[in-house]
Design an enzyme around this catalytic site. Sequence first.
Site, PDB file in Angstrom:
ATOM      1  N   TYR A 112     -15.595  14.730  19.435  1.00  7.72           N
ATOM      2  CA  TYR A 112     -14.091  14.141  19.037  1.00  7.72           C
ATOM      3  C   TYR A 112     -13.650  13.872  17.736  1.00  7.72           C
ATOM      4  O   TYR A 112     -12.706  13.905  17.243  1.00  7.72           O
ATOM      5  CB  TYR A 112     -13.869  12.981  20.189  1.00  7.72           C
ATOM      6  CG  TYR A 112     -14.241  13.707  21.559  1.00  7.72           C
ATOM      7  CD1 TYR A 112     -13.389  14.409  22.199  1.00  7.72           C
ATOM      8  CD2 TYR A 112     -15.427  13.100  22.296  1.00  7.72           C
ATOM      9  CE1 TYR A 112     -13.746  14.838  23.580  1.00  7.72           C
ATOM     10  CE2 TYR A 112     -15.657  13.263  23.441  1.00  7.72           C
ATOM     11  CZ  TYR A 112     -14.718  14.265  23.780  1.00  7.72           C
ATOM     12  OH  TYR A 112     -15.360  14.806  25.425  1.00  7.72           O
ATOM     13  N   GLU A 172       0.825  -1.196   0.085  1.00  2.00           N
ATOM     14  CA  GLU A 172       0.119  -0.128  -0.006  1.00  2.00           C
ATOM     15  C   GLU A 172       0.840   1.259   0.015  1.00  2.00           C
ATOM     16  O   GLU A 172       0.353   2.605   0.529  1.00  2.00           O
ATOM     17  CB  GLU A 172      -1.014   0.029   1.167  1.00  2.00           C
ATOM     18  CG  GLU A 172      -1.796  -1.200   1.350  1.00  2.00           C
ATOM     19  CD  GLU A 172      -2.839  -1.440   0.463  1.00  2.00           C
ATOM     20  OE1 GLU A 172      -2.699  -0.867  -0.580  1.00  2.00           O
ATOM     21  OE2 GLU A 172      -3.815  -1.976   0.792  1.00  2.00           O
TER      22      GLU A 172
END
Length: 215
Positions: free
Chosen positions: A121, A75
Amino acid sequence: MTEGARLREDICRIAKSMFDRGLTGGSSGNISARLSDGTILMTPTGSSMGFLDPARISHLDENLTLLSGDQPTKEIPLHTAFYDTRSQTGAVVHLHSTHSVALSMLPDTDADNMLPPVTPYAIMKLGRVKLLPFFMPGDAGMGDAVRGLTGKRSAVVLANHGPVVAGKDVWAAAYAIEELEETAKLALLTKGMDPRMLSPDQVGKLVTQFDVDWG
């Protein structure tokens, strides 16, 4: 302890913690971090996040040539796309976490902002999270898709695959991707129950007060 040795230890400690808590399983998931000299440490291909050896972490130069360690994750294009488009990026974490993947598969998930505003958050740590299409594992097109965002997003989720988050350092990226997974879990737990979300005004105040990149 040198910068590189410390960062290798941090990567392995974070990876094991994520593996032990079921945030990614088998040999899935990968982490990279950029050193002050511009070189990159990256978890090796086919390795388990629960059993990493600091000495075998891949060390790549600025041209992505392997300097030491095992062969890096396939990746690489996904990770380097964040480094190349977001100058503040010091680390990238990619997981195959269950709830994020599940949310990516639902037809009514908003592709431009896939996490509903259930807590402050995720907004503070992630900004808007882009849902990208499905790509075959290792497809360089994943990196092209991230580059197409021109540095405006620090977090994306690959459909049917998993989240990818860039942060200023490996700890910040780890904390942010865990917040992404927990928010996806909350979204699924409350789906169809008409939960009280944060209002647009509340979201706007969070973005302003915490200087959130809301691109």
